[in-house]
Design a protein around this motif. Sequence first.
Motif, mmCIF file in Angstrom:
data_model
loop_
_atom_site.group_PDB
_atom_site.id
_atom_site.type_symbol
_atom_site.label_atom_id
_atom_site.label_comp_id
_atom_site.label_asym_id
_atom_site.label_seq_id
_atom_site.Cartn_x
_atom_site.Cartn_y
_atom_site.Cartn_z
ATOM 1 N N ASP A 136 45.362 36.972 41.906
ATOM 2 C CA ASP A 136 44.639 35.895 41.234
ATOM 3 C C ASP A 136 44.058 34.974 42.311
ATOM 4 O O ASP A 136 44.424 35.085 43.477
ATOM 5 C CB ASP A 136 45.679 35.146 40.375
ATOM 6 N N LYS A 174 43.806 30.992 42.417
ATOM 7 C CA LYS A 174 44.124 29.839 41.567
ATOM 8 C C LYS A 174 43.292 28.602 41.869
ATOM 9 O O LYS A 174 43.050 27.786 40.997
ATOM 10 C CB LYS A 174 45.606 29.492 41.688
ATOM 11 N N GLY A 206 43.246 27.512 36.058
ATOM 12 C CA GLY A 206 43.889 28.598 35.317
ATOM 13 C C GLY A 206 43.709 29.942 36.016
ATOM 14 O O GLY A 206 44.381 30.917 35.684
ATOM 15 N N TYR A 230 55.515 39.607 33.338
ATOM 16 C CA TYR A 230 54.643 39.313 34.465
ATOM 17 C C TYR A 230 55.500 38.613 35.517
ATOM 18 O O TYR A 230 56.074 37.566 35.241
ATOM 19 C CB TYR A 230 53.532 38.410 33.948
ATOM 20 N N ASN A 263 55.943 35.205 33.787
ATOM 21 C CA ASN A 263 55.205 34.879 32.581
ATOM 22 C C ASN A 263 55.609 35.903 31.531
ATOM 23 O O ASN A 263 55.996 37.031 31.862
ATOM 24 C CB ASN A 263 53.693 34.924 32.825
ATOM 25 N N ARG A 288 53.757 37.322 29.189
ATOM 26 C CA ARG A 288 52.505 37.769 28.563
ATOM 27 C C ARG A 288 51.583 38.314 29.641
ATOM 28 O O ARG A 288 51.879 38.213 30.821
ATOM 29 C CB ARG A 288 51.875 36.543 27.911
ATOM 30 N N GLY A 333 48.441 38.259 32.158
ATOM 31 C CA GLY A 333 47.835 37.189 32.941
ATOM 32 C C GLY A 333 46.370 37.011 32.588
ATOM 33 O O GLY A 333 45.721 37.923 32.078
ATOM 34 N N ASP A 334 45.867 35.829 32.879
ATOM 35 C CA ASP A 334 44.456 35.543 32.694
ATOM 36 C C ASP A 334 43.982 34.885 33.977
ATOM 37 O O ASP A 334 44.447 33.794 34.297
ATOM 38 C CB ASP A 334 44.296 34.605 31.488
ATOM 39 N N PRO A 335 43.151 35.477 34.791
ATOM 40 C CA PRO A 335 42.257 36.613 34.539
ATOM 41 C C PRO A 335 42.749 37.996 34.985
ATOM 42 O O PRO A 335 41.934 38.918 35.036
ATOM 43 C CB PRO A 335 41.020 36.241 35.354
ATOM 44 N N GLU A 336 44.019 38.193 35.267
ATOM 45 C CA GLU A 336 44.456 39.528 35.716
ATOM 46 C C GLU A 336 44.131 40.617 34.696
ATOM 47 O O GLU A 336 43.759 41.740 35.060
ATOM 48 C CB GLU A 336 45.965 39.543 35.997
#
Length: 460
Positions: free
Chosen positions: A228, A230, A242, A285, A301, A303, A305-308
């Motif tokens: 990512d 960040k 994010g 995650y 995490n 859930r 990832g965003d933007p993964e």
Amino acid sequence: MMNKKLRVLIVGSGGREHAIAWKVAQSPRLAQLFVAPGNAGTESSQWSAVSGQSATVGNVSISAEDIAALVAFTNEQAIDLIIVGPEAPLAIGLADALRAAGRWVFGPSQVAAQIEASKAFSKDFMARHHIPTARFATFTEFREALKYLLSIDYPIVIKASGLAAGKGVILPNCADDAEAALRSIMLDKEFGAAGDEVIIEERLSGPEVSLLAFTDGVTLKPLPPAQDHKRIFDNDQGPNTGGMGAYAPAPICPPALVEEFTRSILQPTIDGLRAEGKPFVGVLYAGLMLTTDGPRVLEYNCRFGDPETQVILPLLETDLLDIVEACANGQLAEIEVKWRSGAAACVVMASEGYPGKYPSGREIRGLDATFDQAVVFQAGTQLSKDTVVTAGGRVLGITGFGADLREAIERAYTAVGQIEFEGRQYRKDIGYKAFSGLANGQAEKNERLQRIAARNEQTN
Ligand code: AMP
Ligand code: GLY
């Protein structure tokens, strides 16, 4: 069961959810897909126009955290399977409520989601299960925290324990900064109740990698590792966001390391949660830092990832619905998860001012262009009459694919150059970290910056 056509609901509204929807929509097993609340990219009117896929997809205007309305909707619509995108609804028990109503859910229960929702829980959990993480101490009293701060002589990180939309982690530069951070979190409640408990943690250094895995609570299937970006500005400068871009697979974490971290970190996490009566279903995650003393878990995490997700799912060859259904039903061991060769890179286009205050309602042009090996995932967008306009900080995630990372990055930036909205900002250095050695990486980056600048001059 494995051949039944499925009615699916995705919960969430970001780029991650658009990417999940895009992948689910490729499944021959999809009967109907709803996204609650979704964005302009998941509106049925936009779906076929922009994605070229037939429109069995559409938005439902229910908030991602309105548990009662989501349960009612899944009953009315006889939804077979729900995929929960963001952490907030999981942390308040959405998956539990849907399961109680007899639905198949891809996403952990409220108690299992604590692995993300409570950093105090997650740090204690790692200590109990001997999962490598930074040294830490947990506090609920400001005075105690301050006393501890004054007693230690190594660099630290201060973290609000609860969910703070990615903003609850502070890396103070000096003791005064550290004290100010403690005050603002614990006394001024900068992050509200998320700061009732605070972690003071040893500050580590090393490259970071996001390692995600599908799991049914017992079996794990790792996803290609991603990185990512960040910070808002190039060269990792400026405030945290994010996530301004990502790429996968990350060369820093080759298959042998994925295997090792799955065995030494992800599997003990899933086994530990199950042993504690909190079986975890969905995507786990782990945010890892690769230190000279070995890998350390910085955070979990609960859930995608965003933007993964916007770079990982395009590399998935297996039908995502088969995987998600198998996770929800405890049958993941029976599924072979296959990945394409090649790489993907995603560049996030954000609103002017993000991550601070930003305007919205700005028209986005170029979404209907023809992209060469690239796809636009929408995030903070909405429809205003028939026009797609900005409606958030992170507006779009543009993913390029290629035989290798260089090609993927090149294609992502070419597509970025085809899209315009007033005040758009994006990083020009997504992926450069991947190129071996910092010196090489820098040369690559400079060359690319020049190419992008030249291209933008031509198009503007
Ligand atoms: P987290 O939300 O815990 O992943 O933290 C956000 C970011 O803060 C991470 O991606 C790291 O860049 C940084 N960070 C978190 N914990 C540490 C640590 N113990 N040492 C150094 N950097 C950290
Ligand atoms: N990309 C970081 C996250 O999804 O939390």
